[in-house]
Design an enzyme around this catalytic site. Structure first.
Site, PDB file in Angstrom:
ATOM      1  N   GLU A 119       4.567  -9.736  -1.412  1.00 56.16           N
ATOM      2  CA  GLU A 119       5.004 -10.749  -0.938  1.00 56.16           C
ATOM      3  C   GLU A 119       3.958 -11.295   0.240  1.00 56.16           C
ATOM      4  O   GLU A 119       3.807 -12.328   0.601  1.00 56.16           O
ATOM      5  CB  GLU A 119       6.337 -10.652  -0.373  1.00 56.16           C
ATOM      6  N   HIS A 168       8.221  -0.906   0.338  1.00 55.21           N
ATOM      7  CA  HIS A 168       8.672  -1.241  -1.250  1.00 55.21           C
ATOM      8  C   HIS A 168       9.192  -0.132  -1.678  1.00 55.21           C
ATOM      9  O   HIS A 168       9.110   1.325  -1.411  1.00 55.21           O
ATOM     10  CB  HIS A 168       7.406  -1.390  -2.163  1.00 55.21           C
TER      11      HIS A 168
HETATM   12  N1  ACO Z   1       8.870  -2.988   8.147  1.00 52.83           N
HETATM   13  C1  ACO Z   1       9.351  -1.901   9.140  1.00 52.83           C
HETATM   14  N2  ACO Z   1       9.986  -0.730   8.589  1.00 52.83           N
HETATM   15  C2  ACO Z   1      10.196  -0.652   7.647  1.00 52.83           C
HETATM   16  C3  ACO Z   1       9.773  -1.460   6.548  1.00 52.83           C
HETATM   17  C4  ACO Z   1       8.853  -2.628   7.156  1.00 52.83           C
HETATM   18  N3  ACO Z   1       8.564  -3.753   5.988  1.00 52.83           N
HETATM   19  N4  ACO Z   1      10.015  -1.380   5.324  1.00 52.83           N
HETATM   20  C5  ACO Z   1      10.754   0.086   5.433  1.00 52.83           C
HETATM   21  N5  ACO Z   1      10.770   0.352   6.666  1.00 52.83           N
HETATM   22  C6  ACO Z   1      11.423   1.293   7.221  1.00 52.83           C
HETATM   23  C7  ACO Z   1      12.975   1.547   7.054  1.00 52.83           C
HETATM   24  O1  ACO Z   1      13.544   0.773   8.168  1.00 52.83           O
HETATM   25  C8  ACO Z   1      13.430   2.899   7.088  1.00 52.83           C
HETATM   26  O2  ACO Z   1      13.175   3.173   8.592  1.00 52.83           O
HETATM   27  P1  ACO Z   1      14.383   4.501   9.024  1.00 52.83           P
HETATM   28  O3  ACO Z   1      14.008   5.710   7.892  1.00 52.83           O
HETATM   29  O4  ACO Z   1      14.183   4.692  10.457  1.00 52.83           O
HETATM   30  O5  ACO Z   1      15.593   4.081   8.684  1.00 52.83           O
HETATM   31  C9  ACO Z   1      12.043   3.573   6.607  1.00 52.83           C
HETATM   32  O6  ACO Z   1      10.981   2.685   6.635  1.00 52.83           O
HETATM   33  C10 ACO Z   1      12.041   3.955   4.864  1.00 52.83           C
HETATM   34  O7  ACO Z   1      12.285   2.484   4.448  1.00 52.83           O
HETATM   35  P2  ACO Z   1      12.837   2.804   2.854  1.00 52.83           P
HETATM   36  O8  ACO Z   1      13.911   3.601   2.602  1.00 52.83           O
HETATM   37  O9  ACO Z   1      11.294   3.191   2.230  1.00 52.83           O
HETATM   38  O10 ACO Z   1      13.034   1.118   2.388  1.00 52.83           O
HETATM   39  P3  ACO Z   1      13.777   0.623   1.112  1.00 52.83           P
HETATM   40  O11 ACO Z   1      13.053   1.139  -0.012  1.00 52.83           O
HETATM   41  O12 ACO Z   1      15.239   0.766   1.434  1.00 52.83           O
HETATM   42  O13 ACO Z   1      13.266  -0.694   1.155  1.00 52.83           O
HETATM   43  C11 ACO Z   1      12.129  -2.919   1.237  1.00 52.83           C
HETATM   44  C12 ACO Z   1      12.433  -1.553   0.457  1.00 52.83           C
HETATM   45  C13 ACO Z   1      13.645  -3.797   1.137  1.00 52.83           C
HETATM   46  C14 ACO Z   1      11.032  -3.741   0.272  1.00 52.83           C
HETATM   47  C15 ACO Z   1      11.802  -2.544   2.754  1.00 52.83           C
HETATM   48  O14 ACO Z   1      10.525  -2.083   2.803  1.00 52.83           O
HETATM   49  C16 ACO Z   1      11.691  -3.993   3.405  1.00 52.83           C
HETATM   50  O15 ACO Z   1      12.662  -4.390   4.094  1.00 52.83           O
HETATM   51  N6  ACO Z   1      10.383  -4.608   3.411  1.00 52.83           N
HETATM   52  C17 ACO Z   1      10.359  -5.955   4.218  1.00 52.83           C
HETATM   53  C18 ACO Z   1      10.989  -6.893   3.244  1.00 52.83           C
HETATM   54  C19 ACO Z   1       9.885  -7.255   2.120  1.00 52.83           C
HETATM   55  O16 ACO Z   1       8.707  -7.557   2.524  1.00 52.83           O
HETATM   56  N7  ACO Z   1      10.560  -7.557   0.987  1.00 52.83           N
HETATM   57  C20 ACO Z   1       9.783  -7.764  -0.424  1.00 52.83           C
HETATM   58  C21 ACO Z   1       9.709  -6.465  -1.157  1.00 52.83           C
HETATM   59  S1  ACO Z   1       8.569  -6.799  -2.735  1.00 52.83           S
HETATM   60  C22 ACO Z   1       9.848  -7.724  -3.502  1.00 52.83           C
HETATM   61  O17 ACO Z   1      11.058  -7.580  -3.581  1.00 52.83           O
HETATM   62  C23 ACO Z   1       9.280  -8.629  -4.550  1.00 52.83           C
END
Ligand code: ACO
Length: 359
Positions: free
Chosen positions: A301, A246
């Protein structure tokens, strides 16, 4: 420059506060879990809209008017066409929202709040070539949606579970869809345009599009023994695990446990919850091992997917059901943004080529 705007505060709001470190969500002075346990969707909508419409009626009248608005929206629906239905439920919802009114009035807000329930049930029934069910304005929003969708009256437990879900997700700070709605509202384009902007942002896989793919993941894993291998494989390929991570929360999303508790109370969840819990455990373990510097936890989710599945809602409709609850928040935020009198217009840093003769 801050591409994801994570460090930008772009609004003052009285609507909700997301505390990412404490894992706390407050909606207009109420803890989300407490609000979801005691309020109907109509009461939550009333709470969110207070102060934004000079003609907002008392809550029991608002409930009736949302019911009447469902009937009004139903009568405005076109004859189902295969061309329209082929777009899939979220895009059908977007197309049909665009046919509703688009001003800043309470009447328009009521129609918009009613519309996702009516249009989603209509689209899912029409797609399956099942008889279409008209809304019953006397019913609660949650119960009426399930009745229109499934063709029979839901039990109290089922209607109550959907109601808790709708309240749990009705507002959540300046998330991507709410921000999109506020930007559009700031141009004075109308509440319908703001809601369509919100829905368009919500549709994405990284936002409200995640719960359908959560179930796809559960299906692909199949049994608890397969969880580790499957999850390792997905992460090795650089894929994101749906339902985890998140932008704001650094701890568990407080909505996840509220929804998990709701799923547990439903008779039809069968063995699905045990599989999901094992997949969650392995996912958290793997994410912690691979991203030790970035705490990635379960988001709303993951258990949304289980809850909506237990309510027999088809997974293609999950994002529309999210919109059913969140539209109350989009409308409140749109009105709050309009009241500031400021168009949202940030700046960008130009990094492209400059004309050769430029001094
Ligand atoms: N699975 C694997 N890796 C992840 C995930 C995940 N679910 N979420 C983040 N990461 C990784 C990123 O790829 C990133 O890796 P890197 O540093 O090697 O590039 C690292 O963790 C840090 O990511 P963040 O900067 O914390 O992620 P961001 O804030 O940009 O994105 C998001 C948040 C879009 C929700 C992301 O966690 C994600 O894609 N989750 C999966 C989709 C999901 O469940 N969405 C629903 C969110 S809740 C809502 O919107 C109602």
């Amino acid at each position: 420059m801050d591409a994801g705007l994570e460090n930008v505060v772009a609004a003052e709001t009285v609507l909700s506060d997301v505390d990412g470190l404490a894992g706390r969500l407050i909606i207009r002075g109420h803890e989300v879990g407490e609000l979801a346990a005691k309020a109907s969707f109509e009461e939550a909508t009333h709470l969110l809209w207070q102060g934004f419409f000079s003609d907002l009626p008392k809550v029991d009248v608002l409930k009736r008017r949302i019911g009447d608005a469902r009937a009004k929206v139903f009568h405005k629906l076109p004859r189902p066409s295969s061309e329209l239905l082929a777009l899939g439920p979220v895009r059908v919802l977007r197309v049909l929202l665009a046919r509703l009114s688009d001003d800043e009035s309470l009447e328009c807000a009521l129609e918009l709040a009613a519309a996702p329930a009516v249009i989603t049930a209509w689209a899912m029934r029409a797609r399956g070539q099942m008889p279409l069910n008209a809304p019953d304005p006397e019913q609660s929003h949650a119960a009426d949606f399930l009745a229109m969708l499934l063709g029979h009256r839901p039990s109290e437990a089922e209607a109550g579970a959907l109601n808790s879900y709708l309240v749990t997700i009705c507002d959540h700070g300046l998330n991507a869809s709410t921000f999109a709605a506020r930007v559009v509202a700031s141009t004075r384009a109308g509440l319908g345009s703001a809601a369509i902007a919100g829905l368009s942002a919500l549709k994405g896989l990284l936002h409200g599009g995640a719960p359908g793919p959560v179930l796809d993941m559960l299906d692909a894993i199949g049994t608890a023994e397969n969880a580790t291998k499957w999850i390792e494989g997905a992460l090795d390929r650089g894929e994101r695990l749906m339902g985890f991570g998140h932008r704001v929360y650094r701890v568990r999303d407080p909505r996840a446990d509220a929804l998990k508790a709701t799923v547990k109370r439903l008779p039809r969840e069968a063995g699905r919850l045990a599989l999901a819990e094992e997949i969650e455990r392995v996912s958290l373990q793997e994410l912690a091992a691979r991203k030790p510097d970035r705490k990635l936890d379960t988001n709303v989710e993951f258990y949304t997917a289980l809850l909506l599945e237990a309510l027999q809602i088809p997974r293609e409709a999950f994002t529309c059901v999210f919109a059913m609850g969140r539209i109350a928040g989009w409308i409140a935020h749109a009105k709050e943004q309009i009241a500031t009198g400021r168009i949202v217009r940030p700046q960008s840093t130009y990094v492209g080529p400059v004309p050769e003769h430029a001094g």
